[in-house]
Design a protein around this motif. Structure first.
Motif, PDB file in Angstrom:
ATOM      1  N   HIS A  47       0.829  -1.211   0.000  1.00  0.00           N
ATOM      2  CA  HIS A  47       0.000   0.000   0.000  1.00  0.00           C
ATOM      3  C   HIS A  47       0.864   1.263   0.000  1.00  0.00           C
ATOM      4  O   HIS A  47       0.553   2.234  -0.700  1.00  0.00           O
ATOM      5  N   ALA A  48       1.953   1.242   0.775  1.00  0.00           N
ATOM      6  CA  ALA A  48       2.813   2.423   0.864  1.00  0.00           C
ATOM      7  C   ALA A  48       3.515   2.704  -0.456  1.00  0.00           C
ATOM      8  O   ALA A  48       3.643   3.860  -0.876  1.00  0.00           O
ATOM      9  N   LEU A  49       3.972   1.665  -1.127  1.00  0.00           N
ATOM     10  CA  LEU A  49       4.642   1.838  -2.414  1.00  0.00           C
ATOM     11  C   LEU A  49       3.718   2.499  -3.431  1.00  0.00           C
ATOM     12  O   LEU A  49       4.141   3.357  -4.212  1.00  0.00           O
ATOM     13  N   LEU A  50       2.472   2.091  -3.403  1.00  0.00           N
ATOM     14  CA  LEU A  50       1.507   2.663  -4.344  1.00  0.00           C
ATOM     15  C   LEU A  50       1.113   4.076  -3.929  1.00  0.00           C
ATOM     16  O   LEU A  50       1.031   4.981  -4.764  1.00  0.00           O
ATOM     17  N   ALA A  51       0.877   4.262  -2.636  1.00  0.00           N
ATOM     18  CA  ALA A  51       0.422   5.560  -2.150  1.00  0.00           C
ATOM     19  C   ALA A  51       1.473   6.645  -2.331  1.00  0.00           C
ATOM     20  O   ALA A  51       1.141   7.815  -2.567  1.00  0.00           O
ATOM     21  N   ALA A  84       1.665   0.464 -10.210  1.00  0.00           N
ATOM     22  CA  ALA A  84       0.876  -0.707  -9.839  1.00  0.00           C
ATOM     23  C   ALA A  84       1.173  -1.889 -10.753  1.00  0.00           C
ATOM     24  O   ALA A  84       1.197  -3.050 -10.306  1.00  0.00           O
ATOM     25  N   ALA A  85       1.432  -1.629 -12.011  1.00  0.00           N
ATOM     26  CA  ALA A  85       1.701  -2.699 -12.978  1.00  0.00           C
ATOM     27  C   ALA A  85       3.008  -3.422 -12.682  1.00  0.00           C
ATOM     28  O   ALA A  85       3.237  -4.513 -13.194  1.00  0.00           O
ATOM     29  N   ASN A  86       3.878  -2.811 -11.858  1.00  0.00           N
ATOM     30  CA  ASN A  86       5.163  -3.416 -11.532  1.00  0.00           C
ATOM     31  C   ASN A  86       5.141  -4.144 -10.193  1.00  0.00           C
ATOM     32  O   ASN A  86       6.180  -4.529  -9.677  1.00  0.00           O
ATOM     33  N   LEU A  87       3.952  -4.323  -9.632  1.00  0.00           N
ATOM     34  CA  LEU A  87       3.817  -4.986  -8.335  1.00  0.00           C
ATOM     35  C   LEU A  87       3.049  -6.289  -8.488  1.00  0.00           C
ATOM     36  O   LEU A  87       1.955  -6.314  -9.053  1.00  0.00           O
ATOM     37  N   VAL A  88       3.642  -7.373  -7.972  1.00  0.00           N
ATOM     38  CA  VAL A  88       3.015  -8.692  -8.030  1.00  0.00           C
ATOM     39  C   VAL A  88       2.867  -9.216  -6.603  1.00  0.00           C
ATOM     40  O   VAL A  88       3.837  -9.203  -5.825  1.00  0.00           O
ATOM     41  N   ILE A 129       1.900   3.034   9.903  1.00  0.00           N
ATOM     42  CA  ILE A 129       1.766   4.489   9.875  1.00  0.00           C
ATOM     43  C   ILE A 129       2.966   5.122   9.164  1.00  0.00           C
ATOM     44  O   ILE A 129       3.213   6.321   9.278  1.00  0.00           O
ATOM     45  N   ARG A 130       3.738   4.294   8.463  1.00  0.00           N
ATOM     46  CA  ARG A 130       4.911   4.716   7.688  1.00  0.00           C
ATOM     47  C   ARG A 130       5.946   5.437   8.560  1.00  0.00           C
ATOM     48  O   ARG A 130       6.517   6.446   8.176  1.00  0.00           O
ATOM     49  N   GLN A 131       6.159   4.852   9.754  1.00  0.00           N
ATOM     50  CA  GLN A 131       7.136   5.407  10.688  1.00  0.00           C
ATOM     51  C   GLN A 131       8.132   4.345  11.149  1.00  0.00           C
ATOM     52  O   GLN A 131       8.763   4.496  12.189  1.00  0.00           O
ATOM     53  N   SER A 132       8.282   3.268  10.393  1.00  0.00           N
ATOM     54  CA  SER A 132       9.234   2.216  10.759  1.00  0.00           C
ATOM     55  C   SER A 132      10.666   2.670  10.497  1.00  0.00           C
ATOM     56  O   SER A 132      10.925   3.424   9.554  1.00  0.00           O
ATOM     57  N   PHE A 133      11.580   2.215  11.346  1.00  0.00           N
ATOM     58  CA  PHE A 133      12.997   2.287  10.986  1.00  0.00           C
ATOM     59  C   PHE A 133      13.382   0.890  10.528  1.00  0.00           C
ATOM     60  O   PHE A 133      13.196  -0.090  11.257  1.00  0.00           O
ATOM     61  N   SER A 166       9.604   4.090   1.849  1.00  0.00           N
ATOM     62  CA  SER A 166       8.162   4.260   1.625  1.00  0.00           C
ATOM     63  C   SER A 166       7.378   4.014   2.905  1.00  0.00           C
ATOM     64  O   SER A 166       6.228   4.444   3.032  1.00  0.00           O
ATOM     65  N   VAL A 167       7.984   3.325   3.892  1.00  0.00           N
ATOM     66  CA  VAL A 167       7.299   3.051   5.158  1.00  0.00           C
ATOM     67  C   VAL A 167       8.044   3.663   6.348  1.00  0.00           C
ATOM     68  O   VAL A 167       7.882   3.234   7.487  1.00  0.00           O
TER      69      VAL A 167
END
Length: 261
Positions: free
Chosen positions: A21-25, A31-35, A119-123, A146-147
């Motif tokens: 979701h983060a990569l797309l957002a 999206a076509a490059n995600l499997v 919440i896209r706050q990971s290290f 992205s995250v």
């Protein structure tokens, strides 16, 4: 933007799904490059143009880079041939050598995000094993940015230690907040006030650390010789840092042992 095709085994689970979701957002990956693979072969992300497959080997065949986002205990039954591919593992305790041996990957990246991916706050620390070119390293960095934030480490053992530090995500703050609230309740405070006070310390007040050096803040508070100084000194006298070190070593020992000890 990432130009390679990325496959996520376990891409509809909590961790793989959060990354997808983060990569797309963040528009880091078309999206076509995600499997993604899952048993049903269906998921709401398919409506955004993401490719969904039910077979993990089919995912590998379609992907330039493969992320394994499954629980470590499920790795033994993961039967894929990733010859010539870069595999990124999000599994704690499974060595790069074990992953390369089982998957025949040309290179393995071990990474350790935490629950804050939601919440896209990971290290996310990551380690490369095998020959990984600059472009792929940049891809890995972009992927985990992205995250949240990310950094490459130079020794695989650091990933095991960081599994017990940053990999635990909100676990230590949650323990601290619970302990503060419980102690306040034990001292006679109403539960609602105790919980509000504890939450403010851990969640709200700690945001000052985004703009202040932690050690300098401690020294300034101790120098004031007030209530805070007395509380901090009591924690130092009770060997707080030593106990924390023991906790981190215990977690790291589990990560090093993995499923093979």
């Amino acid at each position: 933007m990432i130009s390679k095709t990325l496959g996520i085994i376990g891409g509809t689970g909590w961790l793989g799904g959060a990354i997808a979701h983060a990569l797309l957002a963040t528009a880091r990956l078309p999206a076509a490059n995600l499997v993604l693979s899952n048993r049903s072969g269906s998921h709401p992300l398919a409506g955004q143009g993401v490719c969904l497959v039910t077979d993990n080997q089919a995912l590998v065949a379609r992907s330039d880079v493969v992320i394994i986002a499954v629980r470590p205990e499920h790795f033994a039954s993961l039967d894929i041939d990733a010859t010539g591919k870069v595999v990124i593992s999000l599994m704690a305790g499974i060595t790069a050598q074990a992953i390369a041996t089982q998957t025949s990957a040309s290179a393995v990246v071990r990474a350790m995000p935490n629950a804050a991916v939601e919440i896209r706050q990971s290290f996310t620390p990551w380690f490369c094993s095998g020959t990984v070119d600059t472009a792929t390293r940049e891809l890995v960095q972009q992927l985990f940015e992205s995250v949240g934030t990310a950094a490459e480490v130079r020794e695989e053992g650091f990933i095991d230690y960081l599994s017990a530090l940053s990999g635990t995500g909100p676990a230590f703050p949650a323990l601290l907040m619970t302990a503060l609230a419980n102690q306040a309740i034990a001292a006679g405070l109403p539960a609602d006030i105790a919980q509000l006070a504890a939450r403010n310390v851990v969640v709200n007040s700690s945001q000052l650390l985004q703009t202040h050096d932690a050690q300098q803040m401690i020294e300034a508070l101790v120098a004031y010789r007030g209530v805070t100084a007395a509380a901090l000194q009591s924690m130092v006298d009770s060997r707080f840092e030593e106990h924390l070190g023991q906790a981190l070593q215990a977690g790291a020992a589990v990560a090093r042992k993995g499923l093979h000890g």
